[in-house]
Motif scaffolding. Structure first.
Motif, PDB file in Angstrom:
ATOM      1  N   ARG A 179       0.859  -1.190   0.000  1.00  0.00           N
ATOM      2  CA  ARG A 179       0.000   0.000   0.000  1.00  0.00           C
ATOM      3  C   ARG A 179       0.896   1.240   0.000  1.00  0.00           C
ATOM      4  O   ARG A 179       2.025   1.186   0.458  1.00  0.00           O
ATOM      5  CB  ARG A 179      -0.881   0.033   1.257  1.00  0.00           C
ATOM      6  CG  ARG A 179      -1.876  -1.076   1.351  1.00  0.00           C
ATOM      7  CD  ARG A 179      -2.661  -1.047   2.670  1.00  0.00           C
ATOM      8  NE  ARG A 179      -1.748  -1.256   3.801  1.00  0.00           N
ATOM      9  CZ  ARG A 179      -1.621  -0.421   4.831  1.00  0.00           C
ATOM     10  NH1 ARG A 179      -2.316   0.685   4.908  1.00  0.00           N
ATOM     11  NH2 ARG A 179      -0.784  -0.696   5.810  1.00  0.00           N
ATOM     12  N   PHE A 180       0.358   2.342  -0.471  1.00  0.00           N
ATOM     13  CA  PHE A 180       1.146   3.575  -0.520  1.00  0.00           C
ATOM     14  C   PHE A 180       0.958   4.409   0.748  1.00  0.00           C
ATOM     15  O   PHE A 180       1.182   5.605   0.738  1.00  0.00           O
ATOM     16  CB  PHE A 180       0.767   4.417  -1.735  1.00  0.00           C
ATOM     17  CG  PHE A 180       1.018   3.723  -3.060  1.00  0.00           C
ATOM     18  CD1 PHE A 180       1.807   2.594  -3.156  1.00  0.00           C
ATOM     19  CD2 PHE A 180       0.444   4.211  -4.209  1.00  0.00           C
ATOM     20  CE1 PHE A 180       2.030   1.964  -4.372  1.00  0.00           C
ATOM     21  CE2 PHE A 180       0.657   3.596  -5.436  1.00  0.00           C
ATOM     22  CZ  PHE A 180       1.451   2.474  -5.504  1.00  0.00           C
ATOM     23  N   HIS A 181       0.583   3.777   1.828  1.00  0.00           N
ATOM     24  CA  HIS A 181       0.372   4.449   3.107  1.00  0.00           C
ATOM     25  C   HIS A 181       1.696   5.003   3.637  1.00  0.00           C
ATOM     26  O   HIS A 181       2.765   4.420   3.408  1.00  0.00           O
ATOM     27  CB  HIS A 181      -0.223   3.462   4.111  1.00  0.00           C
ATOM     28  CG  HIS A 181      -0.718   4.099   5.350  1.00  0.00           C
ATOM     29  ND1 HIS A 181       0.108   4.347   6.419  1.00  0.00           N
ATOM     30  CD2 HIS A 181      -1.946   4.555   5.693  1.00  0.00           C
ATOM     31  CE1 HIS A 181      -0.591   4.935   7.364  1.00  0.00           C
ATOM     32  NE2 HIS A 181      -1.838   5.068   6.954  1.00  0.00           N
ATOM     33  N   VAL A 182       1.639   6.087   4.367  1.00  0.00           N
ATOM     34  CA  VAL A 182       2.842   6.764   4.872  1.00  0.00           C
ATOM     35  C   VAL A 182       3.712   5.841   5.716  1.00  0.00           C
ATOM     36  O   VAL A 182       4.939   5.963   5.722  1.00  0.00           O
ATOM     37  CB  VAL A 182       2.458   8.060   5.634  1.00  0.00           C
ATOM     38  CG1 VAL A 182       1.716   7.752   6.928  1.00  0.00           C
ATOM     39  CG2 VAL A 182       3.681   8.924   5.877  1.00  0.00           C
ATOM     40  N   HIS A 192       7.895   7.119   0.043  1.00  0.00           N
ATOM     41  CA  HIS A 192       8.480   8.422  -0.305  1.00  0.00           C
ATOM     42  C   HIS A 192       9.982   8.458   0.000  1.00  0.00           C
ATOM     43  O   HIS A 192      10.758   9.047  -0.748  1.00  0.00           O
ATOM     44  CB  HIS A 192       7.733   9.555   0.415  1.00  0.00           C
ATOM     45  CG  HIS A 192       7.859   9.517   1.912  1.00  0.00           C
ATOM     46  ND1 HIS A 192       7.252   8.550   2.698  1.00  0.00           N
ATOM     47  CD2 HIS A 192       8.534  10.312   2.758  1.00  0.00           C
ATOM     48  CE1 HIS A 192       7.533   8.770   3.967  1.00  0.00           C
ATOM     49  NE2 HIS A 192       8.316   9.842   4.030  1.00  0.00           N
ATOM     50  N   LEU A 193      10.411   7.790   1.071  1.00  0.00           N
ATOM     51  CA  LEU A 193      11.843   7.748   1.394  1.00  0.00           C
ATOM     52  C   LEU A 193      12.615   6.886   0.394  1.00  0.00           C
ATOM     53  O   LEU A 193      13.738   7.223   0.021  1.00  0.00           O
ATOM     54  CB  LEU A 193      12.057   7.211   2.811  1.00  0.00           C
ATOM     55  CG  LEU A 193      11.470   8.051   3.950  1.00  0.00           C
ATOM     56  CD1 LEU A 193      11.700   7.354   5.284  1.00  0.00           C
ATOM     57  CD2 LEU A 193      12.051   9.452   3.948  1.00  0.00           C
ATOM     58  N   ILE A 228      -1.094   8.817  -4.056  1.00  0.00           N
ATOM     59  CA  ILE A 228      -0.479   8.674  -5.379  1.00  0.00           C
ATOM     60  C   ILE A 228       0.012  10.021  -5.891  1.00  0.00           C
ATOM     61  O   ILE A 228       1.130  10.133  -6.404  1.00  0.00           O
ATOM     62  CB  ILE A 228      -1.472   8.019  -6.367  1.00  0.00           C
ATOM     63  CG1 ILE A 228      -1.758   6.574  -5.928  1.00  0.00           C
ATOM     64  CG2 ILE A 228      -0.940   8.062  -7.797  1.00  0.00           C
ATOM     65  CD1 ILE A 228      -2.937   5.928  -6.648  1.00  0.00           C
ATOM     66  N   LEU A 229      -0.798  11.050  -5.731  1.00  0.00           N
ATOM     67  CA  LEU A 229      -0.424  12.392  -6.173  1.00  0.00           C
ATOM     68  C   LEU A 229       0.825  12.881  -5.431  1.00  0.00           C
ATOM     69  O   LEU A 229       1.741  13.449  -6.051  1.00  0.00           O
ATOM     70  CB  LEU A 229      -1.581  13.369  -5.967  1.00  0.00           C
ATOM     71  CG  LEU A 229      -1.366  14.789  -6.467  1.00  0.00           C
ATOM     72  CD1 LEU A 229      -1.107  14.810  -7.971  1.00  0.00           C
ATOM     73  CD2 LEU A 229      -2.580  15.650  -6.135  1.00  0.00           C
ATOM     74  N   SER A 237       7.854   1.721   8.622  1.00  0.00           N
ATOM     75  CA  SER A 237       8.016   2.138  10.020  1.00  0.00           C
ATOM     76  C   SER A 237       7.457   1.076  10.952  1.00  0.00           C
ATOM     77  O   SER A 237       7.852   0.993  12.114  1.00  0.00           O
ATOM     78  CB  SER A 237       7.257   3.436  10.291  1.00  0.00           C
ATOM     79  OG  SER A 237       7.735   4.466   9.493  1.00  0.00           O
ATOM     80  N   TYR A 238       6.514   0.302  10.451  1.00  0.00           N
ATOM     81  CA  TYR A 238       5.920  -0.785  11.220  1.00  0.00           C
ATOM     82  C   TYR A 238       5.370  -1.811  10.242  1.00  0.00           C
ATOM     83  O   TYR A 238       4.658  -1.458   9.304  1.00  0.00           O
ATOM     84  CB  TYR A 238       4.786  -0.278  12.123  1.00  0.00           C
ATOM     85  CG  TYR A 238       4.052  -1.407  12.789  1.00  0.00           C
ATOM     86  CD1 TYR A 238       4.587  -2.043  13.897  1.00  0.00           C
ATOM     87  CD2 TYR A 238       2.839  -1.871  12.285  1.00  0.00           C
ATOM     88  CE1 TYR A 238       3.943  -3.108  14.499  1.00  0.00           C
ATOM     89  CE2 TYR A 238       2.184  -2.932  12.877  1.00  0.00           C
ATOM     90  CZ  TYR A 238       2.733  -3.546  13.987  1.00  0.00           C
ATOM     91  OH  TYR A 238       2.093  -4.604  14.563  1.00  0.00           O
TER      92      TYR A 238
END
Length: 166
Positions: free
Chosen positions: A8-11, A16-17, A45-46, A87-88
């Motif tokens: 998933r593109f979740h933070v 992004h890193l 996504i954006l 991160s998790y």
């Protein structure tokens, strides 16, 4: 040279890193390609595409959207590693799938399967979640013996990720 992210593109996944680590990796591997498989909200996504555009990384990154298991197995055939800088991450099924396919993994120390990767030397563990540390771990695997890493990945899957042991 191709590397892959699946999820998933979740933070919390820190894609992004990983994207921000590509310029450093490209200093050593100018033709590096990051294949991104997964999905996210329109805003996620954006935000990722904005980073790619601002950093002028279009030629280094491919978005595939969500793919089924057969399509992912096909993509595994052309990748050098899976990168998951979360991160998790409780277990990370995608890591076990990659290892089973002989794909070494670069994961953060927060990924549940990081201990298995470390034990078998089936990739590298990211200790700090920064683009610099991600690129360092990726470069280390790319510079290493590909056959060794692939054999270690299969051994890790066979010895520690068999369903009877899980």
């Amino acid at each position: 040279v191709r590397i892959m992210f699946i999820g998933r593109f979740h933070v919390v996944k820190n894609l992004h890193l990983l994207i921000k680590s590509i310029p450093e990796i490209s200093k050593f591997y100018p033709n590096i390609i990051l294949d991104i498989v997964g999905s996210g909200t329109e805003n996620e996504i954006l935000a990722l595409k904005n980073i790619i555009e601002k950093m002028n990384l279009d030629k280094h990154i491919n978005f595939y959207g969500w793919r089924n298991k057969i399509e992912i197995e096909h993509l595994f055939k052309s990748t050098r590693m899976l990168v998951l800088p979360s991160s998790y991450e409780n277990f990370a099924l995608v890591v076990s799938e990659a290892l089973g396919a002989g794909i070494p993994c670069v994961v953060s120390k927060f990924v549940g399967t990081s201990g298995i990767i470390a034990k078998h030397h089936a990739g590298e563990i990211i200790s700090e979640l920064t683009p610099a540390e991600i690129s360092k771990a990726v470069i280390q695997v790319l510079k290493g013996d590909e056959r060794f890493y692939r054999a270690a990945a299969i051994k890790a899957a066979r010895e520690d990720l068999d369903w009877s042991k899980i």
